[in-house]
Design a protein around this motif. Sequence first.
Motif, PDB file in Angstrom:
ATOM      1  N   TYR A  37      37.919  38.130  40.805  1.00  0.00           N
ATOM      2  CA  TYR A  37      37.409  38.338  42.160  1.00  0.00           C
ATOM      3  C   TYR A  37      38.526  38.807  43.093  1.00  0.00           C
ATOM      4  CZ  TYR A  37      35.157  37.333  46.623  1.00  0.00           C
ATOM      5  OH  TYR A  37      34.638  37.435  47.884  1.00  0.00           O
ATOM      6  N   LEU A  38      39.669  38.140  43.018  1.00  0.00           N
ATOM      7  CA  LEU A  38      40.774  38.480  43.924  1.00  0.00           C
ATOM      8  C   LEU A  38      41.362  39.857  43.627  1.00  0.00           C
ATOM      9  CD1 LEU A  38      42.470  34.991  44.176  1.00  0.00           C
ATOM     10  CD2 LEU A  38      41.275  36.213  46.014  1.00  0.00           C
ATOM     11  N   PHE A  39      41.375  40.273  42.374  1.00  0.00           N
ATOM     12  CA  PHE A  39      41.878  41.611  42.072  1.00  0.00           C
ATOM     13  C   PHE A  39      40.935  42.686  42.604  1.00  0.00           C
ATOM     14  CE2 PHE A  39      45.017  39.993  38.911  1.00  0.00           C
ATOM     15  CZ  PHE A  39      46.101  40.706  39.374  1.00  0.00           C
ATOM     16  N   LYS A  40      39.657  42.347  42.766  1.00  0.00           N
ATOM     17  CA  LYS A  40      38.708  43.312  43.329  1.00  0.00           C
ATOM     18  C   LYS A  40      38.789  43.379  44.842  1.00  0.00           C
ATOM     19  CE  LYS A  40      35.304  43.025  39.659  1.00  0.00           C
ATOM     20  NZ  LYS A  40      33.981  42.547  39.280  1.00  0.00           N
ATOM     21  N   VAL A  41      38.866  42.225  45.505  1.00  0.00           N
ATOM     22  CA  VAL A  41      38.776  42.210  46.966  1.00  0.00           C
ATOM     23  C   VAL A  41      40.001  41.618  47.653  1.00  0.00           C
ATOM     24  CG1 VAL A  41      36.267  42.034  46.906  1.00  0.00           C
ATOM     25  CG2 VAL A  41      37.623  39.959  47.070  1.00  0.00           C
ATOM     26  N   GLY A  42      40.931  41.134  46.889  1.00  0.00           N
ATOM     27  CA  GLY A  42      42.024  40.346  47.434  1.00  0.00           C
ATOM     28  C   GLY A  42      43.097  41.116  48.165  1.00  0.00           C
ATOM     29  N   PRO A  43      44.143  40.407  48.519  1.00  0.00           N
ATOM     30  CA  PRO A  43      45.227  41.000  49.290  1.00  0.00           C
ATOM     31  C   PRO A  43      45.960  42.084  48.505  1.00  0.00           C
ATOM     32  CG  PRO A  43      45.730  38.722  48.722  1.00  0.00           C
ATOM     33  CD  PRO A  43      44.357  39.004  48.235  1.00  0.00           C
ATOM     34  N   LEU A  44      46.560  42.997  49.240  1.00  0.00           N
ATOM     35  CA  LEU A  44      47.275  44.105  48.608  1.00  0.00           C
ATOM     36  C   LEU A  44      48.480  43.638  47.799  1.00  0.00           C
ATOM     37  CD1 LEU A  44      47.116  46.656  51.542  1.00  0.00           C
ATOM     38  CD2 LEU A  44      45.769  46.668  49.450  1.00  0.00           C
ATOM     39  N   PHE A  80      35.604  29.969  48.318  1.00  0.00           N
ATOM     40  CA  PHE A  80      36.944  29.382  48.276  1.00  0.00           C
ATOM     41  C   PHE A  80      37.999  30.486  48.292  1.00  0.00           C
ATOM     42  CE2 PHE A  80      40.652  27.776  45.968  1.00  0.00           C
ATOM     43  CZ  PHE A  80      40.928  26.625  46.692  1.00  0.00           C
ATOM     44  N   CYS A  81      37.784  31.522  47.497  1.00  0.00           N
ATOM     45  CA  CYS A  81      38.726  32.647  47.456  1.00  0.00           C
ATOM     46  C   CYS A  81      38.790  33.364  48.798  1.00  0.00           C
ATOM     47  CB  CYS A  81      38.328  33.636  46.363  1.00  0.00           C
ATOM     48  SG  CYS A  81      38.530  33.023  44.691  1.00  0.00           S
ATOM     49  N   ASP A  82      37.618  33.586  49.400  1.00  0.00           N
ATOM     50  CA  ASP A  82      37.578  34.247  50.706  1.00  0.00           C
ATOM     51  C   ASP A  82      38.355  33.452  51.745  1.00  0.00           C
ATOM     52  OD1 ASP A  82      36.079  36.359  49.731  1.00  0.00           O
ATOM     53  OD2 ASP A  82      34.166  35.498  50.385  1.00  0.00           O
ATOM     54  N   ASP A  83      38.254  32.143  51.679  1.00  0.00           N
ATOM     55  CA  ASP A  83      38.992  31.300  52.615  1.00  0.00           C
ATOM     56  C   ASP A  83      40.499  31.413  52.387  1.00  0.00           C
ATOM     57  OD1 ASP A  83      38.926  29.453  54.787  1.00  0.00           O
ATOM     58  OD2 ASP A  83      39.432  27.848  53.373  1.00  0.00           O
ATOM     59  N   LEU A  84      40.910  31.567  51.133  1.00  0.00           N
ATOM     60  CA  LEU A  84      42.339  31.709  50.826  1.00  0.00           C
ATOM     61  C   LEU A  84      42.928  33.000  51.401  1.00  0.00           C
ATOM     62  CD1 LEU A  84      42.570  30.623  47.073  1.00  0.00           C
ATOM     63  CD2 LEU A  84      43.401  29.365  49.060  1.00  0.00           C
ATOM     64  N   ILE A  85      42.127  34.053  51.442  1.00  0.00           N
ATOM     65  CA  ILE A  85      42.650  35.367  51.839  1.00  0.00           C
ATOM     66  C   ILE A  85      42.188  35.797  53.227  1.00  0.00           C
ATOM     67  CG2 ILE A  85      42.906  36.153  49.465  1.00  0.00           C
ATOM     68  CD1 ILE A  85      40.321  37.787  49.856  1.00  0.00           C
ATOM     69  N   LYS A  86      41.609  34.880  53.994  1.00  0.00           N
ATOM     70  CA  LYS A  86      41.014  35.265  55.280  1.00  0.00           C
ATOM     71  C   LYS A  86      42.021  35.883  56.251  1.00  0.00           C
ATOM     72  CE  LYS A  86      41.410  30.682  57.213  1.00  0.00           C
ATOM     73  NZ  LYS A  86      40.742  29.431  57.382  1.00  0.00           N
ATOM     74  N   ASP A  87      43.287  35.525  56.174  1.00  0.00           N
ATOM     75  CA  ASP A  87      44.285  36.071  57.092  1.00  0.00           C
ATOM     76  C   ASP A  87      45.156  37.151  56.454  1.00  0.00           C
ATOM     77  OD1 ASP A  87      43.430  34.336  59.107  1.00  0.00           O
ATOM     78  OD2 ASP A  87      44.733  32.726  58.385  1.00  0.00           O
ATOM     79  N   SER A  88      44.788  37.594  55.272  1.00  0.00           N
ATOM     80  CA  SER A  88      45.576  38.601  54.553  1.00  0.00           C
ATOM     81  C   SER A  88      44.957  39.980  54.717  1.00  0.00           C
ATOM     82  CB  SER A  88      45.624  38.271  53.064  1.00  0.00           C
ATOM     83  OG  SER A  88      46.190  37.010  52.844  1.00  0.00           O
ATOM     84  N   ARG A  89      45.777  40.992  54.619  1.00  0.00           N
ATOM     85  CA  ARG A  89      45.292  42.375  54.615  1.00  0.00           C
ATOM     86  C   ARG A  89      44.778  42.665  53.202  1.00  0.00           C
ATOM     87  NH1 ARG A  89      47.799  47.671  54.170  1.00  0.00           N
ATOM     88  NH2 ARG A  89      46.480  49.133  55.296  1.00  0.00           N
ATOM     89  N   THR A  90      43.507  43.004  53.090  1.00  0.00           N
ATOM     90  CA  THR A  90      42.872  43.177  51.784  1.00  0.00           C
ATOM     91  C   THR A  90      42.693  44.652  51.446  1.00  0.00           C
ATOM     92  OG1 THR A  90      40.642  43.144  52.697  1.00  0.00           O
ATOM     93  CG2 THR A  90      41.594  41.015  52.072  1.00  0.00           C
ATOM     94  N   ARG A  91      42.251  44.898  50.235  1.00  0.00           N
ATOM     95  CA  ARG A  91      41.958  46.264  49.795  1.00  0.00           C
ATOM     96  C   ARG A  91      40.846  46.873  50.652  1.00  0.00           C
ATOM     97  NH1 ARG A  91      44.901  46.168  45.367  1.00  0.00           N
ATOM     98  NH2 ARG A  91      44.923  44.365  44.032  1.00  0.00           N
ATOM     99  N   ALA A  92      39.866  46.058  51.026  1.00  0.00           N
ATOM    100  CA  ALA A  92      38.779  46.545  51.875  1.00  0.00           C
ATOM    101  C   ALA A  92      39.314  46.980  53.243  1.00  0.00           C
ATOM    102  CB  ALA A  92      37.714  45.470  52.041  1.00  0.00           C
ATOM    103  N   ASP A  93      40.269  46.222  53.788  1.00  0.00           N
ATOM    104  CA  ASP A  93      40.877  46.600  55.067  1.00  0.00           C
ATOM    105  C   ASP A  93      41.590  47.940  54.947  1.00  0.00           C
ATOM    106  OD1 ASP A  93      40.033  44.179  56.173  1.00  0.00           O
ATOM    107  OD2 ASP A  93      41.935  43.178  55.696  1.00  0.00           O
TER     108      ASP A  93
END
Length: 108
Positions: A37-44, A80-93
Amino acid sequence: MSIRDIIEGKKQWRAHTARVKALPPDYRIVYKEMQTYLFKVGPLDLPDGPLLPGIVDFFEEGAAAGKGVLELIGTDVAAFCDDLIKDSRTRADALRESIGSRPGPAEK
């Protein structure tokens, strides 16, 4: 990036995967789902950042305390994953920014 950096990165990744393999089966399954999940939507900076090793640390502590993985993170793994990365710049951003900076058909 030099060849030494690549080799060092591979060593670190192998050590990380060895830690994951040492987790109890239920923790391993959830970790793999989180990783996917994180490799798809997670932080850069996910591959080189502290997030994945931090999750393994958290899971190791939970397993040592005798808790089930769902006791630690709840039943909604994606939330849970979304909460971990809520303040990170993601691939979607990054994608939104790149699309927003392109001129539209009316602007050409």
